[in-house]
Design an enzyme around this catalytic site. Structure first.
Site, PDB file in Angstrom:
ATOM      1  N   HIS A 250      47.282  39.523  39.152  1.00 52.93           N
ATOM      2  CA  HIS A 250      46.290  39.694  38.217  1.00 52.93           C
ATOM      3  C   HIS A 250      44.952  39.219  38.409  1.00 52.93           C
ATOM      4  O   HIS A 250      44.049  40.049  38.345  1.00 52.93           O
ATOM      5  CB  HIS A 250      46.803  39.620  36.807  1.00 52.93           C
ATOM      6  N   GLU A 251      44.917  37.999  38.623  1.00 61.31           N
ATOM      7  CA  GLU A 251      43.684  37.322  38.719  1.00 61.31           C
ATOM      8  C   GLU A 251      42.973  37.561  39.792  1.00 61.31           C
ATOM      9  O   GLU A 251      41.708  37.941  39.859  1.00 61.31           O
ATOM     10  CB  GLU A 251      43.684  35.825  38.473  1.00 61.31           C
TER      11      GLU A 251
ATOM     12  N   HIS B   9      41.019  40.828  39.745  1.00 59.45           N
ATOM     13  CA  HIS B   9      39.460  40.667  39.271  1.00 59.45           C
ATOM     14  C   HIS B   9      38.393  40.482  40.350  1.00 59.45           C
ATOM     15  O   HIS B   9      37.455  40.697  40.354  1.00 59.45           O
ATOM     16  CB  HIS B   9      39.619  39.291  38.200  1.00 59.45           C
TER      17      HIS B   9
ATOM     18  N   GLY C 125      45.218  32.985  32.741  1.00 60.43           N
ATOM     19  CA  GLY C 125      44.640  33.003  33.831  1.00 60.43           C
ATOM     20  C   GLY C 125      43.074  33.461  33.629  1.00 60.43           C
ATOM     21  O   GLY C 125      42.845  34.187  32.615  1.00 60.43           O
TER      22      GLY C 125
ATOM     23  N   GLN D   5      35.093  37.030  35.412  1.00 61.69           N
ATOM     24  CA  GLN D   5      35.177  37.224  33.902  1.00 61.69           C
ATOM     25  C   GLN D   5      34.210  36.298  33.219  1.00 61.69           C
ATOM     26  O   GLN D   5      33.876  36.292  32.072  1.00 61.69           O
ATOM     27  CB  GLN D   5      36.681  36.799  33.304  1.00 61.69           C
TER      28      GLN D   5
ATOM     29  N   CYS E  86      44.652  41.174  29.239  1.00 65.94           N
ATOM     30  CA  CYS E  86      43.579  40.463  29.865  1.00 65.94           C
ATOM     31  C   CYS E  86      42.577  40.147  28.869  1.00 65.94           C
ATOM     32  O   CYS E  86      42.360  40.858  27.829  1.00 65.94           O
ATOM     33  CB  CYS E  86      42.828  41.545  30.887  1.00 65.94           C
ATOM     34  N   LEU E  87      42.059  38.783  29.154  1.00 66.62           N
ATOM     35  CA  LEU E  87      41.173  38.429  28.430  1.00 66.62           C
ATOM     36  C   LEU E  87      39.894  39.096  28.360  1.00 66.62           C
ATOM     37  O   LEU E  87      39.156  38.975  26.993  1.00 66.62           O
ATOM     38  CB  LEU E  87      40.730  36.987  28.629  1.00 66.62           C
TER      39      LEU E  87
HETATM   40 ZN   LIG Z   1      42.434  39.877  33.337  1.00 68.92          ZN
END
Ligand SMILES: [Zn+2]
Length: 183
Positions: free
Chosen positions: A145-146, A149, A48, A53, A103-104
């Site tokens: 989660h996304e 953000h 995701g 991000q 998380c990226l």
């Molecule tokens: Zn994340």
């Protein structure tokens, strides 16, 4: 398509609330942005990625909600890719689901969180067409989660101050090591 740089903590854009996609922004250009985000996500690799991000402060996200696995137990990528704009959770289950999230934007960090097991989300695709979709278990966690953000919420801000402080110290060390290599 292009792989974009992913912002990592403590980048200030990650803590900003994203704004809704305007009606006149839906179309091929927005679609291309989401395609680039998907390519970036798969390259990372991740499941995701949300607008903030990559520094795009619009309420957009892509996610791969594929549940099936191939014979090696790996996820079959790209089967259930979603481009989600202006999402809204219209229903969520009382039943919670515990999952270890990464998380990226927070490399080398994992933590267990509990979230509703099932959520129904109303969103628009890149053409502005409205969809309502119900996600359960792992895909539900990814979407939630996304969506965090888009509120400027990163998992690192949901853990204890001690744990967050320890992680940020590590980030500083990595940055120093990287600089030393560049010199
Ligand atoms: Zn994340």
């Amino acid at each position: 398509m292009a792989v974009l740089p992913i912002l990592t903590v403590p980048h200030p854009l990650l803590e900003q609330k994203a704004r809704p996609v305007r009606d006149d922004e839906f179309g091929p250009e927005l679609h291309k942005r989401l395609q680039d985000m998907a390519e970036t996500m798969y390259a990372a690799p991740g499941v995701g990625l949300a607008g903030p991000q990559i520094g795009d402060l619009r309420r957009i996200l892509c996610c791969d909600v594929t549940e099936e696995r191939d014979d090696d137990g790996r996820r079959e990528k790209g089967k259930e890719l979603r481009f989600i704009c202006n999402p809204e959770i219209i229903e969520s289950s009382k039943d919670l689901f515990r999952w270890e999230e990464g998380c990226l934007s927070v490399p080398e960090f994992w933590e267990y969180f509990e979230r509703p097991r099932v959520v129904t989300v109303r969103y628009k695709d890149t053409l502005g067409i409205e969809h309502t979709e119900t996600f359960s278990d792992y895909p539900s966690i990814i979407v939630q989660h996304e969506m965090d953000h888009l509120e400027g919420e990163v998992i690192l801000n949901k853990v204890s101050r001690l744990k967050r402080g320890r992680y940020l110290k590590k980030v500083k060390k990595w940055a120093k090591a990287e600089q030393a290599q560049l010199v």
